[in-house]
Design an enzyme around this catalytic site. Structure first.
Site, PDB file in Angstrom:
ATOM      1  N   CYS A  99       5.038  -5.661   1.879  1.00 23.35           N
ATOM      2  CA  CYS A  99       4.535  -5.885   0.526  1.00 23.35           C
ATOM      3  C   CYS A  99       5.676  -5.851  -0.491  1.00 23.35           C
ATOM      4  O   CYS A  99       5.741  -6.685  -1.399  1.00 23.35           O
ATOM      5  CB  CYS A  99       3.494  -4.836   0.176  1.00 23.35           C
ATOM      6  N   CYS A 205      -3.206   0.717   1.458  1.00 20.67           N
ATOM      7  CA  CYS A 205      -4.055   0.629   0.269  1.00 20.67           C
ATOM      8  C   CYS A 205      -5.410  -0.002   0.530  1.00 20.67           C
ATOM      9  O   CYS A 205      -6.427   0.459   0.018  1.00 20.67           O
ATOM     10  CB  CYS A 205      -3.322  -0.127  -0.836  1.00 20.67           C
TER      11      CYS A 205
END
Length: 275
Positions: A99, A205
């Protein structure tokens, strides 16, 4: 040289204090909240609505413009698809590294440069570079080196290890010289109570409170196999898929009192050797 800075603001205390420090240093700050996961269509979970409220609160408190951007397609293609592919081949990828490399320090950087006219970006990571927390030692003719922050317990340089030079050279890390306790104290003193006591985000997440093994079943076909004791060669149990286990992970086998640990995964036989 650097006047206008885009800060990736997450709704947590770290990015909030990073915003405050940038303003105190005299920079024109643009807050940018990234949404990378779509709860409406996917099995995962993301707490970004609550986080966006907190980010909005912080930016209003500090009088900073807040932009909301969407990198859902980019995240799916560059991070989540890669994650699934590597799990299917027996590897254990780190989504945070992916990410940071492809979204936070690539798509985010390019978007802010093209649409907000910024000179640099900033994040609330605990890290530093050879150019300094606020790029005060920036040198156009030199490459930048990623350095550890003052708070070694919160060091996030491992997760930034694959960030490319073109973005890292223009990135500020305002928290580089602070301890986590100091960051929370600054937030309290500034009256940012919504985030001052907020817990740190942990884990992947988009999984939220779900168990990883249950989540991953939504995307990867379950192929059962055996747990094999590497010393005796005996089958000691059954597993529900190579992708659910990583080397070094503790695995309880009902037929054995003592716990085993994953030693290696065999892609050919679909067996997991334990020790």
């Amino acid at each position: 040289m650097f006047k206008k800075v885009a800060l990736g603001i997450s709704g947590g205390v770290d990015s909030a204090v990073a915003a405050l420090l940038l303003k105190r240093a005299g920079f024109q700050v643009e807050g940018v909240f990234m949404r990378n996961w779509d709860n409406n269509y996917e099995a995962g979970f993301c707490s970004d609505e609550r986080d966006f409220e907190d980010a909005t609160y912080v930016c209003r408190k500090l009088n900073i413009p807040l932009h909301r951007v969407y990198f859902i397609k980019e995240y799916w293609n560059e991070v989540f698809s890669v994650l699934l592919n590597e799990y299917e081949t027996g590897l254990t990828p780190n989504p945070d590294i992916l990410c940071n490399r492809y979204i936070k320090f690539d798509s985010f950087f390019q978007h802010c440069r093209n649409n907000l006219g910024i000179d640099a970006i900033a994040t609330g990571h605990y890290a530093n570079t050879s150019f300094g927390p606020f790029l005060e030692r920036y040198n156009e003719s030199e490459g930048v080196r990623l350095l550890q922050p003052a708070d070694k317990h919160k060091d996030q340089t491992f997760f930034l290890s694959q960030v490319k030079q073109f973005a890292l050279r223009k990135c500020m890390f305002p928290l580089a010289n602070l301890q986590k306790r100091e960051v929370r104290e600054i937030a309290r003193n500034e009256g940012l109570m919504n985030v001052a006591k907020k817990k740190d985000s942990t884990g992947i997440c988009f999984i939220g409170k779900n168990k990883f093994q249950n989540f991953i079943e939504e995307y990867i076909e379950t192929k059962k196999g055996h747990f094999i004791d590497i010393d005796s060669g005996q089958v000691v149990g059954e597993h529900g898929g190579l992708h659910k286990w990583t080397v070094g992970q503790r695995c309880g086998v009902p037929s054995h009192k003592d716990a085993y640990f994953v030693f290696k995964k065999d892609l050919v036989t679909n067996d997991i050797y334990v020790i």
